[in-house]
Scaffold this motif. Structure first.
Motif, PDB file in Angstrom:
ATOM      1  N   UNK A   1       0.700  -1.212  -0.052  1.00  0.00           N
ATOM      2  CA  UNK A   1       0.084  -0.060   0.072  1.00  0.00           C
ATOM      3  C   UNK A   1       0.799   1.141   0.162  1.00  0.00           C
ATOM      4  N   UNK A   2       0.282   2.347  -0.565  1.00  0.00           N
ATOM      5  CA  UNK A   2       1.158   3.642  -0.397  1.00  0.00           C
ATOM      6  C   UNK A   2       0.348   4.495   0.537  1.00  0.00           C
ATOM      7  N   UNK A   3       0.601   5.815   0.664  1.00  0.00           N
ATOM      8  CA  UNK A   3       0.035   6.721   1.393  1.00  0.00           C
ATOM      9  C   UNK A   3      -1.487   7.019   1.202  1.00  0.00           C
ATOM     10  N   UNK A   4      -1.906   6.779  -0.041  1.00  0.00           N
ATOM     11  CA  UNK A   4      -3.068   6.835  -0.728  1.00  0.00           C
ATOM     12  C   UNK A   4      -4.085   5.829  -0.411  1.00  0.00           C
ATOM     13  N   UNK A   5      -3.825   4.635   0.264  1.00  0.00           N
ATOM     14  CA  UNK A   5      -4.546   3.400   0.297  1.00  0.00           C
ATOM     15  C   UNK A   5      -4.675   3.033   1.682  1.00  0.00           C
ATOM     16  N   UNK A   6      -5.637   2.388   2.241  1.00  0.00           N
ATOM     17  CA  UNK A   6      -5.499   1.744   3.420  1.00  0.00           C
ATOM     18  C   UNK A   6      -6.325   0.233   3.311  1.00  0.00           C
ATOM     19  N   UNK A   7      -5.687  -0.482   4.224  1.00  0.00           N
ATOM     20  CA  UNK A   7      -6.283  -1.985   4.283  1.00  0.00           C
ATOM     21  C   UNK A   7      -6.735  -1.886   5.708  1.00  0.00           C
TER      22      UNK A   7
ATOM     23  N   UNK B   1      -1.501   7.559   8.306  1.00  0.00           N
ATOM     24  CA  UNK B   1      -1.375   6.306   9.174  1.00  0.00           C
ATOM     25  C   UNK B   1      -2.774   5.903   9.172  1.00  0.00           C
ATOM     26  N   UNK B   2      -3.092   4.689   9.455  1.00  0.00           N
ATOM     27  CA  UNK B   2      -4.275   4.133   9.801  1.00  0.00           C
ATOM     28  C   UNK B   2      -3.997   4.209  11.546  1.00  0.00           C
ATOM     29  N   UNK B   3      -5.453   3.739  12.183  1.00  0.00           N
ATOM     30  CA  UNK B   3      -5.545   3.576  13.371  1.00  0.00           C
ATOM     31  C   UNK B   3      -5.107   1.849  13.589  1.00  0.00           C
ATOM     32  N   UNK B   4      -4.629   1.844  14.838  1.00  0.00           N
ATOM     33  CA  UNK B   4      -4.018   0.323  15.244  1.00  0.00           C
ATOM     34  C   UNK B   4      -5.417  -0.502  15.494  1.00  0.00           C
ATOM     35  N   UNK B   5      -6.271   0.293  15.953  1.00  0.00           N
ATOM     36  CA  UNK B   5      -7.736  -0.628  16.357  1.00  0.00           C
ATOM     37  C   UNK B   5      -8.394  -1.055  15.012  1.00  0.00           C
ATOM     38  N   UNK B   6      -8.043  -0.690  13.895  1.00  0.00           N
ATOM     39  CA  UNK B   6      -8.763  -1.340  12.734  1.00  0.00           C
ATOM     40  C   UNK B   6      -7.908  -1.925  11.683  1.00  0.00           C
TER      41      UNK B   6
ATOM     42  N   UNK C   1      -9.089   3.363  -1.293  1.00  0.00           N
ATOM     43  CA  UNK C   1      -7.981   4.198  -2.190  1.00  0.00           C
ATOM     44  C   UNK C   1      -8.569   5.694  -2.396  1.00  0.00           C
ATOM     45  N   UNK C   2      -7.688   6.470  -2.264  1.00  0.00           N
ATOM     46  CA  UNK C   2      -8.119   7.927  -2.635  1.00  0.00           C
ATOM     47  C   UNK C   2      -7.635   8.048  -4.186  1.00  0.00           C
ATOM     48  N   UNK C   3      -8.486   8.415  -5.071  1.00  0.00           N
ATOM     49  CA  UNK C   3      -8.417   8.723  -6.370  1.00  0.00           C
ATOM     50  C   UNK C   3      -8.352  10.095  -6.517  1.00  0.00           C
ATOM     51  N   UNK C   4      -7.355  10.609  -7.426  1.00  0.00           N
ATOM     52  CA  UNK C   4      -7.475  12.186  -7.517  1.00  0.00           C
ATOM     53  C   UNK C   4      -8.365  12.426  -8.729  1.00  0.00           C
TER      54      UNK C   4
END
Length: 128
Positions: free
Chosen positions: A35-41, A107-112, A125-128
């Protein structure tokens, strides 16, 4: 943006006030692709299906990935060396109960986070 923009899961949500689109998809099992900074799993069973994007507010707290306790977002921005002018535009992904899941572009939260117990992975994912 008011009280935030509700995400369509699965689907693509336009956040016009930010000039971005956010895609969300749920996959069975644990998915740990790079993942990059524009994506969260995230662990979908922990986040729940009702998620919002909103601007951060004074007093907001979250538990950054890898940390034991929670931290004020203001302090997180300082520690991450995010310029003061950019901080006003920072947005967060929250649960239905307004708990912060992810600082977009950070960053994402540790809890999720996903773990070996994750049954469903949410890919945002953030799309421009």
């Amino acid at each position: 943006m008011g009280e935030g923009c509700l995400l369509q899961i699965p689907g693509v949500t336009a956040v016009e006030s930010l000039g971005i689109q956010i895609s969300a998809e749920v996959k069975k099992g644990v998915h740990k692709e790079s993942v990059d900074l524009q994506q969260a799993l995230l662990d979908f069973d922990k986040t729940g299906p009702v998620l919002r994007i909103r601007h951060w507010r004074a007093g907001d707290r979250f538990q950054p990935l890898g940390m034991q306790g929670s931290k004020k977002l203001k302090d997180y921005f300082k520690d991450e060396k995010i310029p003061r002018a950019e901080r006003k535009r920072m947005t967060v992904l929250t649960t239905a109960d307004d708990h912060i899941i992810w600082v977009l572009g950070g960053r994402i939260s540790e809890l999720y986070r996903i773990s070996d117990q994750t049954r469903n992975t949410l890919n945002i994912r953030v799309l421009k």
